[in-house]
Design a protein around this motif. Sequence first.
Motif, PDB file in Angstrom:
ATOM      1  N   ASN A  21       0.847  -1.200   0.000  1.00  0.00           N
ATOM      2  CA  ASN A  21       0.000   0.000   0.000  1.00  0.00           C
ATOM      3  C   ASN A  21       0.882   1.250   0.000  1.00  0.00           C
ATOM      4  O   ASN A  21       0.788   2.094   0.876  1.00  0.00           O
ATOM      5  CB  ASN A  21      -0.933  -0.011   1.210  1.00  0.00           C
ATOM      6  CG  ASN A  21      -2.027   1.048   1.102  1.00  0.00           C
ATOM      7  OD1 ASN A  21      -2.132   1.769   0.103  1.00  0.00           O
ATOM      8  ND2 ASN A  21      -2.849   1.139   2.144  1.00  0.00           N
ATOM      9  N   ARG A  22       1.716   1.350  -1.000  1.00  0.00           N
ATOM     10  CA  ARG A  22       2.768   2.366  -1.020  1.00  0.00           C
ATOM     11  C   ARG A  22       2.218   3.781  -1.220  1.00  0.00           C
ATOM     12  O   ARG A  22       1.226   3.978  -1.930  1.00  0.00           O
ATOM     13  CB  ARG A  22       3.785   2.054  -2.129  1.00  0.00           C
ATOM     14  CG  ARG A  22       4.499   0.746  -1.906  1.00  0.00           C
ATOM     15  CD  ARG A  22       5.574   0.501  -2.943  1.00  0.00           C
ATOM     16  NE  ARG A  22       6.285  -0.743  -2.659  1.00  0.00           N
ATOM     17  CZ  ARG A  22       7.424  -1.094  -3.218  1.00  0.00           C
ATOM     18  NH1 ARG A  22       7.991  -0.310  -4.122  1.00  0.00           N
ATOM     19  NH2 ARG A  22       8.012  -2.226  -2.908  1.00  0.00           N
ATOM     20  N   ASP A  43      -4.120   0.937   8.083  1.00  0.00           N
ATOM     21  CA  ASP A  43      -4.548   0.264   9.314  1.00  0.00           C
ATOM     22  C   ASP A  43      -3.497  -0.737   9.789  1.00  0.00           C
ATOM     23  O   ASP A  43      -3.733  -1.479  10.735  1.00  0.00           O
ATOM     24  CB  ASP A  43      -5.889  -0.448   9.092  1.00  0.00           C
ATOM     25  CG  ASP A  43      -5.796  -1.537   8.034  1.00  0.00           C
ATOM     26  OD1 ASP A  43      -4.806  -1.565   7.266  1.00  0.00           O
ATOM     27  OD2 ASP A  43      -6.718  -2.379   7.963  1.00  0.00           O
ATOM     28  N   SER A  44      -2.322  -0.753   9.141  1.00  0.00           N
ATOM     29  CA  SER A  44      -1.264  -1.700   9.497  1.00  0.00           C
ATOM     30  C   SER A  44       0.078  -1.046   9.212  1.00  0.00           C
ATOM     31  O   SER A  44       0.416  -0.799   8.060  1.00  0.00           O
ATOM     32  CB  SER A  44      -1.415  -2.988   8.688  1.00  0.00           C
ATOM     33  OG  SER A  44      -0.329  -3.857   8.932  1.00  0.00           O
ATOM     34  N   TRP A  45       0.820  -0.766  10.260  1.00  0.00           N
ATOM     35  CA  TRP A  45       2.043   0.006  10.088  1.00  0.00           C
ATOM     36  C   TRP A  45       3.212  -0.709  10.758  1.00  0.00           C
ATOM     37  O   TRP A  45       3.018  -1.522  11.656  1.00  0.00           O
ATOM     38  CB  TRP A  45       1.867   1.407  10.692  1.00  0.00           C
ATOM     39  CG  TRP A  45       1.365   1.381  12.112  1.00  0.00           C
ATOM     40  CD1 TRP A  45       2.108   1.278  13.259  1.00  0.00           C
ATOM     41  CD2 TRP A  45      -0.009   1.443  12.535  1.00  0.00           C
ATOM     42  NE1 TRP A  45       1.280   1.289  14.356  1.00  0.00           N
ATOM     43  CE2 TRP A  45      -0.016   1.380  13.947  1.00  0.00           C
ATOM     44  CE3 TRP A  45      -1.233   1.551  11.854  1.00  0.00           C
ATOM     45  CZ2 TRP A  45      -1.195   1.412  14.688  1.00  0.00           C
ATOM     46  CZ3 TRP A  45      -2.405   1.582  12.594  1.00  0.00           C
ATOM     47  CH2 TRP A  45      -2.384   1.524  13.987  1.00  0.00           C
ATOM     48  N   GLN A  54      -9.862  -6.402   2.336  1.00  0.00           N
ATOM     49  CA  GLN A  54      -9.254  -6.913   3.572  1.00  0.00           C
ATOM     50  C   GLN A  54      -8.949  -5.797   4.558  1.00  0.00           C
ATOM     51  O   GLN A  54      -9.027  -6.001   5.770  1.00  0.00           O
ATOM     52  CB  GLN A  54      -7.973  -7.670   3.228  1.00  0.00           C
ATOM     53  CG  GLN A  54      -7.263  -8.260   4.443  1.00  0.00           C
ATOM     54  CD  GLN A  54      -5.969  -8.963   4.052  1.00  0.00           C
ATOM     55  OE1 GLN A  54      -5.628  -9.054   2.874  1.00  0.00           O
ATOM     56  NE2 GLN A  54      -5.250  -9.458   5.044  1.00  0.00           N
ATOM     57  N   HIS A  55      -8.604  -4.610   4.020  1.00  0.00           N
ATOM     58  CA  HIS A  55      -8.176  -3.519   4.891  1.00  0.00           C
ATOM     59  C   HIS A  55      -9.221  -2.411   5.044  1.00  0.00           C
ATOM     60  O   HIS A  55      -8.920  -1.356   5.607  1.00  0.00           O
ATOM     61  CB  HIS A  55      -6.867  -2.934   4.360  1.00  0.00           C
ATOM     62  CG  HIS A  55      -5.700  -3.873   4.490  1.00  0.00           C
ATOM     63  ND1 HIS A  55      -4.944  -3.966   5.629  1.00  0.00           N
ATOM     64  CD2 HIS A  55      -5.200  -4.797   3.627  1.00  0.00           C
ATOM     65  CE1 HIS A  55      -4.006  -4.885   5.470  1.00  0.00           C
ATOM     66  NE2 HIS A  55      -4.139  -5.413   4.262  1.00  0.00           N
ATOM     67  N   VAL A  70      -8.957   5.906   8.732  1.00  0.00           N
ATOM     68  CA  VAL A  70      -8.187   5.251   9.797  1.00  0.00           C
ATOM     69  C   VAL A  70      -7.930   6.248  10.927  1.00  0.00           C
ATOM     70  O   VAL A  70      -8.415   7.376  10.913  1.00  0.00           O
ATOM     71  CB  VAL A  70      -6.849   4.664   9.263  1.00  0.00           C
ATOM     72  CG1 VAL A  70      -7.107   3.500   8.337  1.00  0.00           C
ATOM     73  CG2 VAL A  70      -6.031   5.736   8.569  1.00  0.00           C
ATOM     74  N   GLN A  71      -7.131   5.821  11.871  1.00  0.00           N
ATOM     75  CA  GLN A  71      -6.905   6.533  13.128  1.00  0.00           C
ATOM     76  C   GLN A  71      -6.243   7.917  12.941  1.00  0.00           C
ATOM     77  O   GLN A  71      -5.475   8.122  12.003  1.00  0.00           O
ATOM     78  CB  GLN A  71      -6.016   5.697  14.045  1.00  0.00           C
ATOM     79  CG  GLN A  71      -4.582   5.546  13.541  1.00  0.00           C
ATOM     80  CD  GLN A  71      -4.440   4.654  12.305  1.00  0.00           C
ATOM     81  OE1 GLN A  71      -5.113   3.647  12.206  1.00  0.00           O
ATOM     82  NE2 GLN A  71      -3.580   5.041  11.380  1.00  0.00           N
TER      83      GLN A  71
END
Length: 339
Positions: free
Chosen positions: A102-103, A136-138, A213-214, A232-233
């Motif tokens: 997810n660049r 959502d994934s770092w 998925q995300h 996202v956050q």
Amino acid sequence: MLTQTTDTGTNGRFGRARRSVAVTSETLVRVAPLIDGSRAVSCTPTLTGLDAREWLAGSGNALARLRDEHGAVLLRGFAPLDAAGLAELATGLDGELRDYDNRSTPRRRVDGNVFTSTEYPADQTIPQHNEMSYTDSWPATLFLTCVVPAATGGETPIADSARVHARLPQATRERFERHGVMYVRNFGHGMDLSWQEAFQTEDRAQVDAYCAQHGIQAEWLGGERLRTRHVVQATVEARATGERVWFNQANLFHVSSLPEHVERELRESFAEDELPRNALHGDGTPLDPEDLAQIRAAYAAEEIALPWQAGDIMIVDNEQFSHGRNPYTGSRTVLVAMA
């Protein structure tokens, strides 16, 4: 526990015998504040040419503890590492490296999951950001090493994310935390990354599967055009400290982060929802320019920038500290791995 060879006074190559003595990890490295008033620290070896991987292997959890307690650790004066060496250090500390999915920016893969740092015009600043906080994934930790320092500039400044959060007015924090941040990206204009580069595939079905998925809303608009929206956050609780930290890229994704003439040209060419990338509140309302100004001021007030030296290694807790890049002249090569 490592060993150090010392001179004892007799025999040996120069008429003096040499023996190995035990050296504890505490005596191998000096730890000092990166600058006065910062939690970040620097580590310098007391043994010339000490390999950071060897120190890591012999020091138990010393490096992990420094990262967790101080958020950012500069290793200076150790033996330089190439891409493979950086990967060994990173996996030795944190296990498997992650890929760059997810660049958001162009990078080149150097070796395995070691990449060049973001390849962005040298005369421009990359604003402060926590890596992949637009997702959502770092990654939990960033590992950077300087292979070739710039002639001038080119620092990778960092900023304490908890202090940035604390500097912002409560009303600003609440506006962002209420709905999160929506990142809107329009691929296929011939500007910014293509969807193929961002998602590292030519297969639209794989893009759709990744987005599903995300929780990314994906809309194919004909031809090569793809629009994604992802909410996202705005903040998170740092895993290492439990502190609430500012953790988003609204300041970087918002079109106002670009040079003034570029923003003007983009706004003249595209409707608001057609901009190559933009950030909104999570409910779709525009961001308040005053809020963005306060965020940028908070980053500026907390920013720490030291010139790179060849062989430097910077280990950054990605939740505790953000990072950016200053403009530079000359050649500059900084490698990055993420875990």
